[in-house]
Enzyme design. Sequence first.
Site, short mmCIF file in Angstrom:
data_model
loop_
_atom_site.label_atom_id
_atom_site.label_comp_id
_atom_site.label_asym_id
_atom_site.label_seq_id
_atom_site.Cartn_x
_atom_site.Cartn_y
_atom_site.Cartn_z
N THR A 63 0.72 -1.16 0.15
CA THR A 63 0.17 -0.15 -0.04
C THR A 63 0.71 1.12 0.13
OG1 THR A 63 -1.62 -1.31 1.03
CG2 THR A 63 -1.83 1.24 1.32
N CYS A 69 -9.65 -6.39 2.45
CA CYS A 69 -10.13 -4.84 3.10
C CYS A 69 -11.49 -4.42 2.74
CB CYS A 69 -9.15 -3.75 2.48
SG CYS A 69 -8.51 -3.98 0.88
N ASN A 74 -6.10 -9.12 -7.89
CA ASN A 74 -6.23 -10.05 -6.80
C ASN A 74 -7.66 -10.50 -6.29
OD1 ASN A 74 -6.84 -7.12 -6.43
ND2 ASN A 74 -7.42 -7.40 -4.39
N HIS A 119 3.80 -10.18 2.56
CA HIS A 119 2.86 -11.05 3.06
C HIS A 119 2.18 -11.92 1.95
CE1 HIS A 119 -1.18 -9.12 3.49
NE2 HIS A 119 -0.42 -8.22 3.07
N SER A 178 4.63 -7.00 -2.24
CA SER A 178 4.22 -7.18 -0.79
C SER A 178 4.79 -8.39 -0.22
CB SER A 178 2.60 -7.18 -0.75
OG SER A 178 2.40 -7.48 0.95
N1 PLP Z 1 -2.11 -4.62 -4.10
C1 PLP Z 1 -2.57 -5.87 -4.50
C2 PLP Z 1 -2.98 -6.39 -5.76
C3 PLP Z 1 -3.00 -6.57 -3.32
O1 PLP Z 1 -3.64 -7.58 -3.41
C4 PLP Z 1 -2.54 -6.30 -1.93
C5 PLP Z 1 -3.18 -6.77 -0.79
O2 PLP Z 1 -4.23 -7.16 -0.70
C6 PLP Z 1 -2.15 -4.84 -1.81
C7 PLP Z 1 -1.85 -4.14 -2.87
C8 PLP Z 1 -1.86 -4.21 -0.46
O3 PLP Z 1 -0.89 -4.96 -0.02
P1 PLP Z 1 -0.50 -4.47 1.63
O4 PLP Z 1 -1.21 -5.40 2.41
O5 PLP Z 1 1.16 -4.88 1.68
O6 PLP Z 1 -0.32 -3.01 1.78
#
Ligand code: PLP
Length: 394
Positions: free
Chosen positions: A76, A344, A160, A215, A213
Amino acid sequence: MTNKENKIYLDYAASTPVDRQVFEAMKPYFSKKFGNPGSLHQFGQEAVKGTDLAREKVASAINADFREVIFTGSATESDNMAVRGAIKKALREESFEDQPRIIVSEIEHEAILETARDVEQRGVDVVYAPVDEDGFVDPEFIKKHLTESTVLVSIMYANNEVGTIQPIQEIAEIINEFRDDSIYPIFHTDAVQALQFLDCDVEKLGVDMMTFSGHKIYGPKGVGVLYINRDKFSPNENPLDPFITGGGQEFGLRSGTENTPLIAGFGKAVELIEENKDKEKERIKDLKNKLLSNIKESISDVEVNGSGDQLPNILNLYFPGLSSEDLLIKLDMAGVAVSSGAACGARAAKQSHVLKAIGMSSKRIDSSLRFSFGRPTTKEDIENASKIIKDVIK
Ligand code: PLP
């Protein structure tokens, strides 16, 4: 993964467990090698070695240079840095007189979309690229909307929620052709879901910035990467203006003492992916196909949301006449963890903007579930989950 309580986790697109080897790689940096990488003494140097090694591993996996890998606090943050940093820099440049424009797709993660909405409220012209019914951005749409004042184009590599893989190379070619001698528009891609399975060679793809990312790749939470192409910029100039200022860490782009354990973990996680990428991709694809065929055998009217070039680990299904919320709770009680979309969005009880963008009705969105598979998922998990799904639905 079936854990002690016999629960089956099928939500790896939301988060993955930290790999044991990753955990081991992180451990020394919590205690023995605790020094501040900014310190000149040996304790500091030991910590720097850890971050350097991780940076090298990431750079090598994506065919980038060492100085092009910036560690952040999450994907993010990386997405924010790409959007806000590019705009901030452009607005500072004398040559940039017009209202800046950015182009993002309608199916981006909220980390991009909410940031786009925020800068839009502050006067940036934001163009939202639509997707077709399968979930793909049309590169011609982007071509049509490029202007001299377009600072940034941000199109995710793989989605995602439905797993669609966007034509990143083709979009990069269009942008490259358009920009001629200018550094604008900068092309950013969110590759959070892609890194595990797809080729993320930045030169082959032709991207200028790329987000990852920790995780989502069996690394820790709270660490991300932003790759930044430095070829395009003069050696002493940062391609972005930082929005976290301070001690000048991460080549002046992201101040704050480096989180050495998490960074070391990220490096190890990337190394592990590279060792087994193609094999794991095939294995996971087979598991996904098996679950789909098992579900279709017992519930014949199930349909897949999104189609075409998709990630092997994401399966988004429409269960006509059933409530996804109901189904999710029942499955959870029966020991199968799935999701109705992005994690989220789930907390905020928001309807999926991705399914909406691919033209699905509210009714269909409310009857759709995402299954996602990971390294610990076994054939047995799939067979057991299939039986549970069948029982819960009948
Ligand atoms: N971008 C995508 C495509 C994601 O799937 C996610 C996580 O759900 C993120 C960004 C955000 O990742 P982070 O949890 O490291 O902020």
